[in-house]
Design an enzyme around this catalytic site. Structure first.
Site, PDB file in Angstrom:
ATOM      1  N   ASP A  99       0.789  -1.238   0.000  1.00 25.16           N
ATOM      2  CA  ASP A  99       0.000   0.000   0.000  1.00 25.16           C
ATOM      3  C   ASP A  99       0.823   1.292   0.000  1.00 25.16           C
ATOM      4  O   ASP A  99       0.326   2.345   0.383  1.00 25.16           O
ATOM      5  CB  ASP A  99      -0.907   0.006   1.244  1.00 25.16           C
ATOM      6  CG  ASP A  99      -0.113  -0.136   2.545  1.00 25.16           C
ATOM      7  OD1 ASP A  99       1.122  -0.037   2.503  1.00 25.16           O
ATOM      8  OD2 ASP A  99      -0.755  -0.348   3.595  1.00 25.16           O
ATOM      9  N   GLU A 121      -0.948  -9.028  -1.319  1.00 29.34           N
ATOM     10  CA  GLU A 121      -1.548  -8.442  -0.107  1.00 29.34           C
ATOM     11  C   GLU A 121      -2.682  -7.484  -0.488  1.00 29.34           C
ATOM     12  O   GLU A 121      -2.766  -6.336  -0.062  1.00 29.34           O
ATOM     13  CB  GLU A 121      -0.517  -7.742   0.777  1.00 29.34           C
ATOM     14  CG  GLU A 121      -0.949  -7.564   2.220  1.00 29.34           C
ATOM     15  CD  GLU A 121       0.035  -6.719   3.038  1.00 29.34           C
ATOM     16  OE1 GLU A 121       0.109  -5.514   2.794  1.00 29.34           O
ATOM     17  OE2 GLU A 121       0.713  -7.280   3.909  1.00 29.34           O
ATOM     18  N   GLU A 135      -2.192   5.082   2.988  1.00 26.52           N
ATOM     19  CA  GLU A 135      -2.129   3.700   2.509  1.00 26.52           C
ATOM     20  C   GLU A 135      -3.505   3.121   2.152  1.00 26.52           C
ATOM     21  O   GLU A 135      -3.623   2.321   1.219  1.00 26.52           O
ATOM     22  CB  GLU A 135      -1.452   2.810   3.564  1.00 26.52           C
ATOM     23  CG  GLU A 135       0.038   3.089   3.753  1.00 26.52           C
ATOM     24  CD  GLU A 135       0.343   4.267   4.690  1.00 26.52           C
ATOM     25  OE1 GLU A 135      -0.605   4.907   5.185  1.00 26.52           O
ATOM     26  OE2 GLU A 135       1.532   4.523   4.918  1.00 26.52           O
ATOM     27  N   HIS A 216       5.830   4.645  13.270  1.00 34.14           N
ATOM     28  CA  HIS A 216       6.194   5.482  12.115  1.00 34.14           C
ATOM     29  C   HIS A 216       5.034   6.058  11.328  1.00 34.14           C
ATOM     30  O   HIS A 216       5.235   6.754  10.334  1.00 34.14           O
ATOM     31  CB  HIS A 216       7.088   4.693  11.155  1.00 34.14           C
ATOM     32  CG  HIS A 216       6.335   3.632  10.393  1.00 34.14           C
ATOM     33  ND1 HIS A 216       5.628   3.895   9.253  1.00 34.14           N
ATOM     34  CD2 HIS A 216       6.160   2.315  10.622  1.00 34.14           C
ATOM     35  CE1 HIS A 216       5.058   2.796   8.807  1.00 34.14           C
ATOM     36  NE2 HIS A 216       5.362   1.815   9.629  1.00 34.14           N
ATOM     37  N   ARG A 218       2.298   8.042   9.384  1.00 34.62           N
ATOM     38  CA  ARG A 218       2.114   9.460   9.077  1.00 34.62           C
ATOM     39  C   ARG A 218       0.931  10.073   9.827  1.00 34.62           C
ATOM     40  O   ARG A 218       0.984  11.222  10.241  1.00 34.62           O
ATOM     41  CB  ARG A 218       1.863   9.649   7.569  1.00 34.62           C
ATOM     42  CG  ARG A 218       3.136   9.815   6.794  1.00 34.62           C
ATOM     43  CD  ARG A 218       2.906   9.860   5.305  1.00 34.62           C
ATOM     44  NE  ARG A 218       4.188   9.606   4.658  1.00 34.62           N
ATOM     45  CZ  ARG A 218       4.974  10.551   4.154  1.00 34.62           C
ATOM     46  NH1 ARG A 218       4.591  11.814   4.152  1.00 34.62           N
ATOM     47  NH2 ARG A 218       6.136  10.249   3.629  1.00 34.62           N
ATOM     48  N   HIS A 248      12.587   4.418  13.389  1.00 34.96           N
ATOM     49  CA  HIS A 248      12.429   4.582  11.937  1.00 34.96           C
ATOM     50  C   HIS A 248      13.216   5.810  11.480  1.00 34.96           C
ATOM     51  O   HIS A 248      13.343   6.781  12.225  1.00 34.96           O
ATOM     52  CB  HIS A 248      10.930   4.768  11.663  1.00 34.96           C
ATOM     53  CG  HIS A 248      10.519   4.588  10.240  1.00 34.96           C
ATOM     54  ND1 HIS A 248      10.746   5.543   9.285  1.00 34.96           N
ATOM     55  CD2 HIS A 248       9.876   3.570   9.609  1.00 34.96           C
ATOM     56  CE1 HIS A 248      10.255   5.116   8.127  1.00 34.96           C
ATOM     57  NE2 HIS A 248       9.721   3.924   8.298  1.00 34.96           N
TER      58      HIS A 248
HETATM   59  C1  UD1 Z   1       6.691   4.530   4.008  1.00 35.21           C
HETATM   60  C2  UD1 Z   1       5.288   4.245   3.472  1.00 35.21           C
HETATM   61  C3  UD1 Z   1       4.450   3.545   4.537  1.00 35.21           C
HETATM   62  C4  UD1 Z   1       5.165   2.331   5.087  1.00 35.21           C
HETATM   63  C5  UD1 Z   1       6.550   2.741   5.585  1.00 35.21           C
HETATM   64  C6  UD1 Z   1       7.311   1.522   6.025  1.00 35.21           C
HETATM   65  C7  UD1 Z   1       4.228   5.819   1.907  1.00 35.21           C
HETATM   66  C8  UD1 Z   1       3.490   7.063   1.759  1.00 35.21           C
HETATM   67  N1  UD1 Z   1       4.608   5.494   3.146  1.00 35.21           N
HETATM   68  O1  UD1 Z   1       6.569   5.478   5.060  1.00 35.21           O
HETATM   69  O2  UD1 Z   1       3.230   3.122   3.950  1.00 35.21           O
HETATM   70  O3  UD1 Z   1       4.423   1.825   6.162  1.00 35.21           O
HETATM   71  O4  UD1 Z   1       7.272   3.345   4.498  1.00 35.21           O
HETATM   72  O5  UD1 Z   1       8.416   1.860   6.799  1.00 35.21           O
HETATM   73  O6  UD1 Z   1       4.480   5.132   0.950  1.00 35.21           O
HETATM   74  N2  UD1 Z   1      14.133   7.672   5.330  1.00 35.21           N
HETATM   75  C9  UD1 Z   1      15.505   7.522   5.299  1.00 35.21           C
HETATM   76  N3  UD1 Z   1      16.029   6.292   4.976  1.00 35.21           N
HETATM   77  C10 UD1 Z   1      15.256   5.214   4.703  1.00 35.21           C
HETATM   78  C11 UD1 Z   1      13.858   5.366   4.773  1.00 35.21           C
HETATM   79  C12 UD1 Z   1      13.315   6.604   5.065  1.00 35.21           C
HETATM   80  O7  UD1 Z   1      16.233   8.455   5.545  1.00 35.21           O
HETATM   81  O8  UD1 Z   1      15.792   4.126   4.426  1.00 35.21           O
HETATM   82  C13 UD1 Z   1      13.560   9.003   5.650  1.00 35.21           C
HETATM   83  C14 UD1 Z   1      13.748  10.028   4.494  1.00 35.21           C
HETATM   84  O9  UD1 Z   1      13.929  11.289   5.037  1.00 35.21           O
HETATM   85  C15 UD1 Z   1      12.381   9.944   3.772  1.00 35.21           C
HETATM   86  C16 UD1 Z   1      11.467   9.774   4.971  1.00 35.21           C
HETATM   87  O10 UD1 Z   1      12.150   8.882   5.849  1.00 35.21           O
HETATM   88  O11 UD1 Z   1      12.101  11.094   3.004  1.00 35.21           O
HETATM   89  C17 UD1 Z   1      10.090   9.262   4.661  1.00 35.21           C
HETATM   90  O12 UD1 Z   1      10.118   8.124   3.845  1.00 35.21           O
HETATM   91  P1  UD1 Z   1       8.760   7.682   3.066  1.00 35.21           P
HETATM   92  O13 UD1 Z   1       9.026   6.420   2.329  1.00 35.21           O
HETATM   93  O14 UD1 Z   1       8.209   8.832   2.279  1.00 35.21           O
HETATM   94  O15 UD1 Z   1       7.732   7.449   4.219  1.00 35.21           O
HETATM   95  P2  UD1 Z   1       7.749   6.464   5.437  1.00 35.21           P
HETATM   96  O16 UD1 Z   1       7.263   7.245   6.598  1.00 35.21           O
HETATM   97  O17 UD1 Z   1       9.035   5.769   5.509  1.00 35.21           O
HETATM   98  N1  UDP Z   2      11.365  -4.356  10.759  1.00 36.16           N
HETATM   99  C1  UDP Z   2      12.740  -4.521  10.638  1.00 36.16           C
HETATM  100  N2  UDP Z   2      13.562  -3.715  11.396  1.00 36.16           N
HETATM  101  C2  UDP Z   2      13.077  -2.764  12.229  1.00 36.16           C
HETATM  102  C3  UDP Z   2      11.673  -2.602  12.326  1.00 36.16           C
HETATM  103  C4  UDP Z   2      10.838  -3.418  11.577  1.00 36.16           C
HETATM  104  O1  UDP Z   2      13.210  -5.373   9.895  1.00 36.16           O
HETATM  105  O2  UDP Z   2      13.879  -2.088  12.878  1.00 36.16           O
HETATM  106  C5  UDP Z   2      10.485  -5.197   9.917  1.00 36.16           C
HETATM  107  C6  UDP Z   2       9.367  -5.926  10.629  1.00 36.16           C
HETATM  108  O3  UDP Z   2       9.779  -7.215  11.011  1.00 36.16           O
HETATM  109  C7  UDP Z   2       8.272  -5.959   9.584  1.00 36.16           C
HETATM  110  C8  UDP Z   2       8.518  -4.741   8.743  1.00 36.16           C
HETATM  111  O4  UDP Z   2       9.847  -4.314   9.028  1.00 36.16           O
HETATM  112  O5  UDP Z   2       8.404  -7.093   8.731  1.00 36.16           O
HETATM  113  C9  UDP Z   2       7.545  -3.652   9.071  1.00 36.16           C
HETATM  114  O6  UDP Z   2       7.939  -2.485   8.438  1.00 36.16           O
HETATM  115  P1  UDP Z   2       7.371  -1.077   8.855  1.00 36.16           P
HETATM  116  O7  UDP Z   2       6.864  -1.114  10.249  1.00 36.16           O
HETATM  117  O8  UDP Z   2       8.416  -0.082   8.502  1.00 36.16           O
HETATM  118  O9  UDP Z   2       6.194  -0.863   7.816  1.00 36.16           O
HETATM  119  P2  UDP Z   2       4.650  -1.319   7.786  1.00 36.16           P
HETATM  120  O10 UDP Z   2       4.605  -2.794   7.963  1.00 36.16           O
HETATM  121  O11 UDP Z   2       3.939  -0.575   8.862  1.00 36.16           O
HETATM  122  O12 UDP Z   2       4.192  -0.881   6.431  1.00 36.16           O
END
Ligand code: UD1
Ligand code: UDP
Length: 374
Positions: A99, A121, A135, A216, A218, A248
């Site tokens: 999502d 999924e 999402e 994490h 939003r 995160h």
């Molecule tokens: C995203 C997804 C969310 C998912 C989550 C899993 C969207 C809108 N959101 O949220 O559905 O649950 O990932 O974790 O698609 N960043 C880093 N390094 C990384 C990852 C993120 O620095 O490896 C920071 C960056 O500043 C980036 C920010 O996190 O711009 C947000 O990342 P983004 O993928 O937009 O949203 P998430 O909150 O991670």
């Molecule tokens: N996870 C991980 N390391 C972490 C936190 C979570 O590998 O420090 C794994 C966790 O086991 C799960 C997935 O990441 O499989 C969940 O990701 P996240 O919570 O970022 O996203 P969401 O599932 O909410 O989309």
């Protein structure tokens, strides 16, 4: 032999990578397919951690992540750049999972080229377009035109049928997260050093009950995150518990958690864990406190009570089975429910039962068979 089907699997974030690596492994080993992988790299470090352990080398790395990215800018870049990869690869099918922004943009780019989309999924619905945000709508968009909907559970299948999705295109496959968890558990059993990096924390917190924590979402930014941090402070003031919290990388999460929780004796704020170490954290935790989607699915499989810091969930199966409980983001409620599990043995025992509403570990093989015959 028939020409192999060319499958382009597109993903961008940590959870998509975790839930798709079993399928990427299955497609790679199967002569019925020619498998290609495109990562948007909507996440960078957190995605690379999964690619490393799963041994996946993408054919296309769009390297899209920018710090503090906005939904619209990321969506626009992902749509254009994934589209360019589709023009080059011309796959028979595009596979997306879940999502995220990458999922919606990747699926739309395929639809614009009339390439059929397999949605892994599929069919999770909270019924509330702002929880989870964005999402819920990303998932509905893909559900509107996917050619193959791989629903993890019967509940998800029924949600798709209620939206008039053609029943012939909906299949209950289980959730590939269970395949991933079983795979990583087996890897750790073969090579324990893959998950030994928490040993110092385990020694520091010896004798205390561990609460594993992630956050994490939003829709929780601002007041919700602040409330969650306040709850952690309160819970960690007990001397019989310790909170291990891999934070995160989203700056909106880190700013609040660092400001509020750094330096507390019973709280370890640590960097995101790779998947073997997160599996270890699940294993040593007495309770999980989370707003994550994936953790809601993994914790029941391991019999770990999970308190879900969300108002609604698109994964009701864990709640119905009794291992998960929705506690929202009100500080008092989170603290009260956590203390109840810590202090009331019967309440804890009622939640701490391993069962698997989300899958049996063979979902990737089922999805591969569907892709071969669709
Ligand atoms: C995203 C997804 C969310 C998912 C989550 C899993 C969207 C809108 N959101 O949220 O559905 O649950 O990932 O974790 O698609 N960043 C880093 N390094 C990384 C990852 C993120 O620095 O490896 C920071 C960056 O500043 C980036 C920010 O996190 O711009 C947000 O990342 P983004 O993928 O937009 O949203 P998430 O909150 O991670
Ligand atoms: N996870 C991980 N390391 C972490 C936190 C979570 O590998 O420090 C794994 C966790 O086991 C799960 C997935 O990441 O499989 C969940 O990701 P996240 O919570 O970022 O996203 P969401 O599932 O909410 O989309």
């Amino acid at each position: 032999m028939a020409t192999p089907r060319k499958i382009l699997t597109v993903f961008g974030t940590r959870p998509e990578a975790i839930k798709l690596f079993p399928l990427v492994h299955a497609l790679a080993d199967d002569p019925r397919f020619e498998s290609r992988v495109c990562i948007s790299a909507q996440h960078r470090e957190m995605l690379d951690q999964v690619l490393d352990i799963a041994g996946i080398v993408p054919d296309h790395d769009l390297d899209l992540m920018t710090p503090g990215q906005t939904l619209d800018a990321l969506t626009a870049r992902a749509l254009v750049e994934i589209g360019a990869v589709l023009d080059e690869e011309k796959p028979d099918w595009v596979v997306v999972q879940g999502d995220t922004t990458t999922v919606m943009a990747g699926a739309l780019a395929a639809y614009y080229r009339k390439i059929p989309v397999c949605h892994v999924e599929a069919g999770l619905r909270s019924g509330d377009i702002y929880h989870p945000w964005p999402e819920e709508v990303n998932r509905r968009v893909v559900g509107g035109f996917a050619a193959l909907h791989c629903a993890p559970t019967e509940t998800a299948r029924e949600a798709l049928l209620r939206e008039n999705v053609d029943r012939e295109n909906v299949h209950v496959t289980g959730n590939t997260v269970i395949d991933a968890l079983q795979w990583v558990t087996a890897r750790i059993a073969q090579e324990p050093s893959l998950a030994c990096g928490l040993a110092d924390l385990e020694a520091r917190f010896s004798g205390k009950r561990i609460i594993g924590m992630t956050s994490h979402r939003r829709e929780n930014f601002g007041e919700g995150m602040q409330n969650i941090a306040n709850a952690v402070k309160d819970i960690a003031s007990r001397d019989d518990v310790a909170v291990i919290f891999p934070v995160h990388l989203n700056p909106n999460v880190r700013a609040v958690m660092k400001e509020q929780l750094v330096g507390l004796d019973n709280v370890a704020l640590i960097e995101p864990l790779d998947y073997p170490h997160f599996a270890r954290l699940l294993d040593i935790s007495h309770i999980m406190l989370t707003d994550s989607g994936g953790v809601q699915e993994e914790a029941p499989a391991l019999g770990k009570p999970v308190l879900v810091m969300r108002e609604t969930t698109e994964r009701p199966e864990g709640v119905e089975a009794g291992t998960a409980k929705l506690v929202g983001t009100d500080t008092n409620t989170i603290v009260r429910e956590t203390n109840r599990l810590l202090d009331d043995g019967a309440a804890y025992a009622a939640m701490a039962r391993a069962h698997n509403p989300f899958g049996d570990g063979h979902s990737a093989a089922r999805i591969a068979d569907l892709l071969a015959s669709a």
